[in-house]
Design a protein around this motif. Structure first.
Motif, PDB file in Angstrom:
ATOM      1  N   CYS A   1      -8.784  -0.112 -18.737  1.00  0.00           N
ATOM      2  CA  CYS A   1      -8.865  -0.238 -17.395  1.00  0.00           C
ATOM      3  C   CYS A   1      -8.816   1.289 -16.814  1.00  0.00           C
ATOM      4  O   CYS A   1      -7.971   2.027 -17.306  1.00  0.00           O
ATOM      5  CB  CYS A   1      -7.943  -1.227 -16.675  1.00  0.00           C
ATOM      6  N   SER A   2      -9.260   1.740 -15.582  1.00  0.00           N
ATOM      7  CA  SER A   2      -9.475   2.903 -15.087  1.00  0.00           C
ATOM      8  C   SER A   2      -8.085   3.221 -14.102  1.00  0.00           C
ATOM      9  O   SER A   2      -8.045   4.203 -13.511  1.00  0.00           O
ATOM     10  CB  SER A   2     -10.614   3.236 -14.469  1.00  0.00           C
ATOM     11  N   ASN A   3      -7.386   2.225 -13.786  1.00  0.00           N
ATOM     12  CA  ASN A   3      -6.309   2.281 -12.828  1.00  0.00           C
ATOM     13  C   ASN A   3      -5.067   2.131 -13.634  1.00  0.00           C
ATOM     14  O   ASN A   3      -4.821   1.810 -14.720  1.00  0.00           O
ATOM     15  CB  ASN A   3      -6.635   1.435 -11.696  1.00  0.00           C
ATOM     16  N   ASP A   4      -3.766   2.230 -12.710  1.00  0.00           N
ATOM     17  CA  ASP A   4      -2.385   1.991 -13.529  1.00  0.00           C
ATOM     18  C   ASP A   4      -2.186   0.488 -12.862  1.00  0.00           C
ATOM     19  O   ASP A   4      -1.966   0.287 -11.682  1.00  0.00           O
ATOM     20  CB  ASP A   4      -1.572   2.828 -12.783  1.00  0.00           C
ATOM     21  N   PRO A   5      -2.176  -0.574 -13.791  1.00  0.00           N
ATOM     22  CA  PRO A   5      -1.919  -1.887 -13.391  1.00  0.00           C
ATOM     23  C   PRO A   5      -0.623  -2.239 -12.787  1.00  0.00           C
ATOM     24  O   PRO A   5      -0.477  -3.081 -12.117  1.00  0.00           O
ATOM     25  CB  PRO A   5      -2.172  -2.769 -14.791  1.00  0.00           C
ATOM     26  N   ILE A   6       0.399  -1.291 -13.143  1.00  0.00           N
ATOM     27  CA  ILE A   6       1.727  -1.817 -12.806  1.00  0.00           C
ATOM     28  C   ILE A   6       1.807  -1.224 -11.266  1.00  0.00           C
ATOM     29  O   ILE A   6       2.568  -1.682 -10.566  1.00  0.00           O
ATOM     30  CB  ILE A   6       2.687  -1.006 -13.673  1.00  0.00           C
ATOM     31  N   VAL A   7       1.131  -0.205 -11.017  1.00  0.00           N
ATOM     32  CA  VAL A   7       1.105  -0.090  -9.502  1.00  0.00           C
ATOM     33  C   VAL A   7       0.301  -0.914  -8.870  1.00  0.00           C
ATOM     34  O   VAL A   7       0.773  -1.444  -7.588  1.00  0.00           O
ATOM     35  CB  VAL A   7       0.432   1.676  -9.253  1.00  0.00           C
ATOM     36  N   ASP A   8      -0.873  -1.183  -9.273  1.00  0.00           N
ATOM     37  CA  ASP A   8      -1.906  -2.134  -8.545  1.00  0.00           C
ATOM     38  C   ASP A   8      -1.533  -3.636  -8.657  1.00  0.00           C
ATOM     39  O   ASP A   8      -2.199  -4.292  -9.588  1.00  0.00           O
ATOM     40  CB  ASP A   8      -3.290  -2.119  -8.973  1.00  0.00           C
ATOM     41  N   ARG A   9      -0.470  -4.033  -8.258  1.00  0.00           N
ATOM     42  CA  ARG A   9       0.037  -5.575  -8.358  1.00  0.00           C
ATOM     43  C   ARG A   9       0.183  -6.252  -7.056  1.00  0.00           C
ATOM     44  O   ARG A   9       0.164  -5.633  -6.045  1.00  0.00           O
ATOM     45  CB  ARG A   9       1.374  -5.556  -9.095  1.00  0.00           C
ATOM     46  N   PHE A  10      -0.085  -7.609  -7.103  1.00  0.00           N
ATOM     47  CA  PHE A  10       0.359  -8.279  -6.040  1.00  0.00           C
ATOM     48  C   PHE A  10       0.953  -9.546  -6.438  1.00  0.00           C
ATOM     49  O   PHE A  10       1.082  -9.816  -7.358  1.00  0.00           O
ATOM     50  CB  PHE A  10      -0.862  -8.395  -5.118  1.00  0.00           C
TER      51      PHE A  10
ATOM     52  N   ARG B   1       5.091 -15.072  -8.025  1.00  0.00           N
ATOM     53  CA  ARG B   1       4.437 -14.554  -9.181  1.00  0.00           C
ATOM     54  C   ARG B   1       3.870 -13.320  -9.038  1.00  0.00           C
ATOM     55  O   ARG B   1       3.157 -13.080  -8.110  1.00  0.00           O
ATOM     56  CB  ARG B   1       3.381 -15.601  -9.988  1.00  0.00           C
ATOM     57  N   SER B   2       3.888 -12.338 -10.162  1.00  0.00           N
ATOM     58  CA  SER B   2       3.385 -11.286  -9.999  1.00  0.00           C
ATOM     59  C   SER B   2       1.934 -10.957 -10.763  1.00  0.00           C
ATOM     60  O   SER B   2       1.922 -11.648 -11.718  1.00  0.00           O
ATOM     61  CB  SER B   2       4.250  -9.976 -10.558  1.00  0.00           C
ATOM     62  N   PHE B   3       0.932 -10.397 -10.144  1.00  0.00           N
ATOM     63  CA  PHE B   3      -0.221 -10.284 -10.912  1.00  0.00           C
ATOM     64  C   PHE B   3      -0.487  -8.742 -10.956  1.00  0.00           C
ATOM     65  O   PHE B   3      -0.496  -8.136  -9.897  1.00  0.00           O
ATOM     66  CB  PHE B   3      -1.608 -11.343 -10.083  1.00  0.00           C
ATOM     67  N   PHE B   4      -1.126  -8.455 -12.166  1.00  0.00           N
ATOM     68  CA  PHE B   4      -1.329  -7.014 -12.457  1.00  0.00           C
ATOM     69  C   PHE B   4      -2.936  -6.795 -12.512  1.00  0.00           C
ATOM     70  O   PHE B   4      -3.610  -7.666 -13.136  1.00  0.00           O
ATOM     71  CB  PHE B   4      -0.890  -6.554 -13.646  1.00  0.00           C
ATOM     72  N   VAL B   5      -3.326  -6.115 -11.871  1.00  0.00           N
ATOM     73  CA  VAL B   5      -4.944  -5.920 -11.575  1.00  0.00           C
ATOM     74  C   VAL B   5      -5.444  -4.733 -12.445  1.00  0.00           C
ATOM     75  O   VAL B   5      -4.980  -3.788 -12.640  1.00  0.00           O
ATOM     76  CB  VAL B   5      -5.250  -5.664 -10.006  1.00  0.00           C
ATOM     77  N   GLY B   6      -6.478  -4.990 -13.196  1.00  0.00           N
ATOM     78  CA  GLY B   6      -7.232  -4.247 -14.144  1.00  0.00           C
ATOM     79  C   GLY B   6      -8.451  -3.988 -13.545  1.00  0.00           C
ATOM     80  O   GLY B   6      -9.408  -4.730 -13.409  1.00  0.00           O
ATOM     81  N   ILE B   7      -8.796  -2.709 -13.414  1.00  0.00           N
ATOM     82  CA  ILE B   7     -10.283  -2.243 -12.711  1.00  0.00           C
ATOM     83  C   ILE B   7     -11.126  -1.862 -14.142  1.00  0.00           C
ATOM     84  O   ILE B   7     -10.688  -0.733 -14.891  1.00  0.00           O
ATOM     85  CB  ILE B   7     -10.362  -0.950 -11.719  1.00  0.00           C
TER      86      ILE B   7
END
Lengths: 196, 197, 324
Positions: free
Chosen positions: A53-62, A71-77
């Motif tokens: 993925c092209s981003n940092d999933p730990i930063v891009d979380r909601f 619950r935490s979700f980590f996004v992968g681009i």
């Protein structure tokens, strides 16, 4: 009498001062600690699942509220599109609860990867669920809306030899994750828009 | 009796160096010194706790009633230990994972309580801070030295870097628990040998 | 035996009772031990050639040097003349495989002489057998160097070059069927330089017993302990546990019984304690070999029994005229 009062007063003041200081510092460091824990405990599994993925999933979380739990979700681009989330499910292993990360592609509802994050399984036997990539790789491509089972139970996952309980526990955890996914899919789809 | 400020500081480095002269605080000394990094990290944590608790105890020494002084010391020390623990989690998480339970256990480290009781409760804040700093640095030096000795021979590395090259077969005994006792004993005897002229 | 080398006795202080008295000096005793060990060493040298000579001589010389250096650094009297360091070096070398690297030998003698003996105050004051301490520490650290099969792989003899205990542990009883007592006694097995020639060790042991230098009670009860325990194991399940012959004549059993367990200051001195000590060590040896993870249990068994020896010595005969 005066002495006793003095003792009580001094101890009380000291304790409340201590409590105040700790509360302040805890408040100040909470976010940072949470991030550190994610990086060092769940980070390796998340990175593994969302490989490429092209981003940092730990930063891009909601976070999404699911009943009482957050619950935490980590996004992968991937290829410029935010279409994948990784989140946690819980299964029961031989040595207690196992935490595992499941990555799901929300476009086609397929599992893209799975990894065990925390466990207390027997080293060398059940722990293979975490260390031997062959086992988690079997989950790739499964439908994320159906329960998942090991072969003896009528599913399609090969159990780790000598660790049926662990394998079954992982499947329960993945099933748990798919249920969370089914339940929260609308909110996930909505939240993930922010990252596009 | 009257020591200069410098003497208060330097006594912690040799005359009263905690693990070797006072033989205090041995639990972390034996348990965490598997590597230099662990030793140094533990030492820095103890320096922080020691300086802060010494300062506060000394400032409050006229207010704290002597009957509940131990309770007060423990409250003060525990506060700073938790502060260290939180800070370490926030900024040095890998080190926190390695030191684990031994960070909270600084609360019951005899060195810290010992200095509060024996020094800070009887002396002014400036002297107490200097004393805490000196003893803390001494503690750190000892832990680092022991950690270095054990890591170099037990794993063949220093701060994680290989020292002897790939052909070295590490002396695994040194990084195991009995090795800690033997190392500490040897260092103690060397210190005594050097000290007893 | 109450020699002025025993502890630093320039103040006429002797260590606590009880003592053995046999009229000889410490150095004479040690020369006798060296003499008794000679046949086993010689056969090891014949088998393994120059490397064995190298290991034994390096071991003896480095042990003496460590003793000398330590006594000099701590400003104590020089004690290398009593032969104790030489004996430690010799026994240590006998337990090593002929292929042991030089640094292992030097480090081992350091552990034996300094940590095993001198730290406690020198000869007569050590609670453990120094040689056994050294071997145990090194064995924990470098298991593969003590794997005699692997270490001695490059030697080619007219007999099967197998370390019986390792074969027993890894491949079961059938792997050691080919060993018979005669071959084992003649050293036709893989092992330490001086620990395989059973006949030589027994001869040396008998010589030492006759000269009164080691106690027959300890040596014999050790062997009896090994024999009985192995027999019991063998009788309960002969497919899983080898018979007593293998346990008696393979590994460190014989050198342990005659040269290691009998070390003066770490073994008990009264009759019943000596029997318990020997049988206990033998029992633990077989227990570790059959159930534990280590291939040979002699070293750890002797260490554990060394630990109990001061307690065992509390069992002593009643003094005459005293009420119970």
């Amino acid at each position: 009498m005066r002495e006793i009062i003095k003792m009580i007063v001094v101890l009380t003041v000291l304790s409340s001062f201590s409590g105040g200081l700790l509360a302040a510092i805890r408040g100040g460091t909470m976010e940072k600690i949470e991030y550190q824990q994610l990086v060092f405990v769940k980070g390796p599994a998340i990175r593994n699942i969302l490989e490429g993925c092209s981003n940092d999933p730990i930063v891009d979380r909601f976070k999404i509220k699911d009943g009482d739990i957050e619950r935490s979700f980590f996004v992968g681009i991937f290829d410029g599109k935010a279409n994948t989330v990784a989140f946690e499910g819980v299964g029961k292993g031989f040595g207690g609860d196992m935490g595992l990360m499941v990555g799901v592609n929300i476009d086609d509802d397929k599992i893209i990867g799975m990894g065990v994050t925390t466990h207390s399984e027997t080293p060398g036997i059940g722990s293979k669920a975490q260390t031997d990539p062959k086992f988690p790789n079997q989950f790739k491509g499964l439908a994320a809306i159906e329960p998942c089972k090991v072969k003896p139970d009528g599913g399609e996952i090969d159990a780790i030899s000598g660790a049926t309980v662990t394998s079954r526990g992982v499947c329960v955890g993945v099933t748990d994750a798919t249920e969370i996914y089914k339940r929260l899919k609308p909110q996930i789809a909505e939240k993930i828009q922010e990252f596009k | 009796m009257a020591k200069t400020i410098t003497q208060e500081f330097t006594k912690g480095l040799w005359d009263e160096i905690p693990p070797f002269r006072l033989v205090l605080g041995l639990c972390p000394v034996l348990a965490v010194t598997k590597s230099v990094e662990n030793g140094l990290g533990m030492g820095v944590a103890v320096v922080f706790v020691l300086v802060c608790s010494n300062m506060l105890v000394s400032l409050l020494r006229n207010i704290i009633p002597s009957k509940v002084r131990i309770a007060c010391f423990i409250v003060i020390i525990a506060t700073f230990v938790i502060v260290v623990e939180l800070l370490m989690q926030a900024y040095a998480y890998p080190l926190f994972l390695k030191l684990g339970i031994f960070i909270p256990l600084i609360v019951v480290n005899c060195v810290v309580l010992g200095r509060a009781e024996a020094f800070a409760y009887k002396n002014g804040p400036v002297r107490s801070i200097v004393d805490g700093f000196g003893i803390g640095i001494g503690f750190t030096i000892s832990l680092t030295a022991l950690g270095a000795l054990r890591e170099v021979f037990g794993s063949g590395t220093f701060f994680g870097m290989s020292v002897f090259g790939p052909s070295f077969q590490p002396f695994t005994f040194m990084v195991e628990a009995p090795g800690a006792f033997v190392c500490l004993g040897l260092m103690l005897s060397l210190m005594n040998l050097a000290g007893n002229k | 035996m109450v020699d002025n080398n025993m502890v630093d006795t320039n103040k006429f202080i002797v260590s606590h009772a009880p003592f053995w008295h046999d009229g000889s000096k410490i150095s004479t005793r040690n020369y006798n031990i060296a003499l008794a060990a000679l046949p086993a060493i010689l056969l090891g040298i014949i088998f393994y050639g120059m490397p064995a000579v190298g290991v034994i001589s390096l071991s003896i010389s480095s042990a003496i040097i460590w003793e000398f250096v330590f006594r000099r650094v701590t400003k104590r009297s020089n004690t290398i003349g009593d032969g104790s360091a030489a004996i430690i070096g010799m026994l240590f070398g006998m337990l090593l495989p002929a292929t042991a690297p030089w640094w292992l030998v030097i480090l081992g003698t350091f552990v034996a002489v300094v940590i095993g003996k001198q730290i406690y105050g020198g000869i007569g004051a050590n609670p453990f057998n120094p040689v056994v301490v050294a071997i145990a520490i090194l064995m924990i650290s470098w298991k593969d160097l003590f794997d005699f099969n692997e270490a001695l792989m490059n030697y080619d003899f007219d007999f099967a070059m197998v370390y019986p205990l390792a074969a027993l542990k890894h491949f079961g009883v059938s792997a050691v069927d080919s060993f018979n007592a005669g071959d084992l006694l003649m050293g036709k097995q893989s092992g330490g330089i001086g620990s395989t020639f059973g006949l030589g060790l027994i001869a040396g042991g008998i010589y030492l017993i006759i000269r009164g230098i080691i106690r027959w009670e300890i040596a014999l009860s050790f062997l009896a302990g090994v024999f009985i325990t192995a027999l019991i194991f063998n009788m309960t399940d002969s497919a899983r546990y080898a018979g007593p012959v293998i346990h008696l004549f393979a590994g460190y059993t014989l050198i342990g019984a005659f040269f290691l367990a009998t070390e003066d200051s770490s073994s008990p001195v009264n009759f019943i304690p000596m029997l318990i000590y020997g049988v206990g060590a033998g029992f633990l040896t077989v227990l570790i070999r059959n159930i534990g993870v280590y291939v040979d249990g002699v070293i750890f068994a002797i260490l554990i029994m060394n630990l109990t020896s001061p307690l065992l010595d509390k069992i002593k005969p009643k003094a005459i005229g005293k009420a119970a």
